[in-house]
Design an enzyme around this catalytic site. Structure first.
Site, PDB file in Angstrom:
ATOM      1  N   TYR A   1      -3.879  12.560   9.610  1.00 54.94           N
ATOM      2  CA  TYR A   1      -2.771  12.873   8.691  1.00 54.94           C
ATOM      3  C   TYR A   1      -3.359  12.408   7.198  1.00 54.94           C
ATOM      4  CZ  TYR A   1      -1.019   7.862   8.299  1.00 54.94           C
ATOM      5  OH  TYR A   1      -0.879   6.742   8.454  1.00 54.94           O
TER       6      TYR A   1
ATOM      7  N   HIS B   1      25.130  26.694   8.909  1.00 58.55           N
ATOM      8  CA  HIS B   1      24.134  28.015   9.018  1.00 58.55           C
ATOM      9  C   HIS B   1      24.431  28.530   7.526  1.00 58.55           C
ATOM     10  CE1 HIS B   1      22.764  32.048  10.081  1.00 58.55           C
ATOM     11  NE2 HIS B   1      23.629  32.351   9.599  1.00 58.55           N
TER      12      HIS B   1
ATOM     13  N   GLY C   1      -9.536   6.173   9.727  1.00 62.61           N
ATOM     14  CA  GLY C   1      -8.559   5.041  10.326  1.00 62.61           C
ATOM     15  C   GLY C   1      -8.592   3.684   9.049  1.00 62.61           C
TER      16      GLY C   1
ATOM     17  N   VAL D   1       0.955  -1.223   0.005  1.00 64.82           N
ATOM     18  CA  VAL D   1      -0.171  -0.079   0.180  1.00 64.82           C
ATOM     19  C   VAL D   1       0.745   1.281  -0.090  1.00 64.82           C
ATOM     20  CG1 VAL D   1      -1.703   1.193   1.400  1.00 64.82           C
ATOM     21  CG2 VAL D   1      -2.045  -1.120   1.167  1.00 64.82           C
TER      22      VAL D   1
END
Length: 474
Positions: free
Chosen positions: A187, A447, A274, A44
């Site tokens: 989500y 940085h 779900g 899946v």
């Protein structure tokens, strides 16, 4: 008579738990047979979930960024969506390429791949029924189960198979509905909703609980929710879907909640409430493999089931249902089969929501710490103080650490912001290694990068970071 074959190790399911288990075992010299119903390996996650959704979310983010450039003096004409070409790109150039890669890996390792549905006949035998051709009987010495999970769509909502989608159907991009309802603020619903909103659909989200992404801390969800309320037509929380009915003009939905419309009409509905373990049709009882009341396979720390020579990994072996959890379990199961001292004992399993902004967390959450009464100190570094976030014009982000008050050992890491899914692994490593905040702050970060926010957040444990003043404690 059905053909009978034998193998040293049988792996059922070729998803992110199954195919890595097969490859690990083959690398150790085992004769392995991998069985999956789909002729495309990857399960899946690759074929109908993680990979296609992330490809589409990347495109959605690019659309957002192009639109945002207008405020910075760079303008483009509005996008023209070629849905057929987009669908072909995702399926052929993304999914297909990865399918081919896994097929080559299994072939190179000598893994025998069978396409068909496997059901147990006894603890050492399965019947494999292919979609085409004759069935065969397969005898095995050992077995690893990795059948995955399936989306849940309540029967009362299955009123129109063309307009009621699960996540699989939604990711096929059969059309761009003008009005899309997403039932479920987790989500999956938010990621797919983000895609369709970027492509032009008016998206409405309904969540029964009191907030989106209920497992995540509220301060991490807040920047995402603020952005989604601008991009979606509506978001309703504390709201229940009372009924779903097919109508001539679409799908009529009745809602129950405070200050919500009683009835709304949509062209399509995505049900994202779900998933359930894909164990119902394996005939596990004939093998003696025990499952719990929800259908999850019972396993021990080695991922061993109630039958000593049969193991289980991935979604079917318990929550969380995450691809990387399945892959990590696969290694444990194979090592345990080989008699090595392996056990499933992760201190942190990262979770990532690939919306825009992304949300990621690992280890202890602030919500969990409060509920369980675990002593903790919360450190937060807002991205308004990040030079890199300013250059990206994405200062809505936040990085936070949960540390032990005395030792400053890192208990949990949470982040919201662009690209945090690629940053959370540093936090996972810190938790797994038992690192303290000083370990993070003394690790020199490049940085300007967003990764610096972890370093500066860690500095707060000892007074103040360079860019965020905080009064020192007495």
């Amino acid at each position: 008579m059905a053909e009978t074959r034998s193998t040293q190790l049988l792996v059922i399911g070729a998803g992110p738990g199954g195919y890595p288990a097969a490859l690990h075992a083959a690398d150790r010299g085992w004769a392995v047979t991998l069985v999956d119903e789909d002729n495309r390996l990857g399960g899946v996650c690759l074929n109908r979930g993680c990979i296609p959704s992330k490809a589409l979310l990347h495109i959605a983010r690019l659309l957002h960024e192009v639109r945002a450039l207008a405020e910075q003096g760079v303008r483009f004409e509005g996008p023209q969506i070629d849905l057929e070409r987009l669908r072909s790109y995702v399926q052929k150039q993304v999914v297909g390429r990865l399918n081919s890669g896994i097929a080559q890996l299994t072939k190179a390792r000598g893994v025998q791949v069978l396409t068909g549905h496997a059901t147990f006949l006894d603890p050492h035998t399965v019947r494999v029924r292919p979609s085409v051709g004759e069935e065969l009987t397969l005898r095995f010495e050992h077995c690893i189960l990795a059948p995955g999970s399936l989306p849940v769509v309540p029967s009362a909502w299955q009123v129109d198979p063309q307009r009621i989608w699960d996540s699989t159907a939604a990711l096929q991009l059969s059309c761009l509905p003008p009005r899309l309802l997403v039932i479920g603020g987790g989500y999956i619903g938010l990621e797919i909703g983000t895609v369709y909103a970027a492509l032009g659909s008016q998206v409405t989200v309904v969540e029964a609980l009191d907030g989106l992404l209920p497992l995540a801390d509220r301060d991490l969800v807040a920047p995402l929710e603020k952005r989604l309320r601008r991009e979606f037509a509506a978001i309703y929380v504390n709201t229940r879907v009372a009924s779903v009915q097919a109508a001539e003009e679409g799908i009529a939905v009745t809602l129950e909640g405070r200050d919500v419309p009683e009835r709304l009409l949509f062209d399509h509905v995505l049900v994202a409430v779900g998933r359930r373990p894909n164990t119902a049709h394996l005939n596990l009882d004939k093998a003696g493999v025990q499952v719990d009341e929800r259908g999850y396979i019972r396993v021990d720390a080695q991922r061993r089931t109630s039958v000593p020579h049969i193991y289980a990994v991935g979604d079917a072996a318990g929550e969380p249902g995450l691809a990387h959890k399945a892959t990590a379990e696969a290694r444990v199961a194979v090592e345990a089969l080989l008699g090595e001292p392996a056990a499933w004992q992760p201190r942190a399993i990262p979770a990532v929501v690939f919306t825009d902004p992304e949300i990621a967390w690992a280890g202890l959450t602030e919500k969990q710490a409060q509920a369980e009464g675990i002593p903790h100190e919360v450190l937060k570094f807002p991205w308004t103080a990040s030079g890199r976030a300013v250059t990206l014009d994405r200062t809505e982000g936040l990085t936070k650490l949960l540390v032990e008050p005395d030792s400053k050992r890192i208990l949990g890491v949470g982040m919201v912001g662009v690209g945090v899914g690629d940053m959370i692994a540093e936090g996972v490593l810190a938790i797994e290694m038992g690192a303290v905040a000083r370990d993070l702050l003394e690790t020199i970060h490049p940085h300007p990068t967003l990764s610096e926010t972890l370093m500066e957040c860690a500095e707060l444990a000892y007074g103040a970071s360079v860019h965020i003043a905080r009064p020192k404690r007495s």
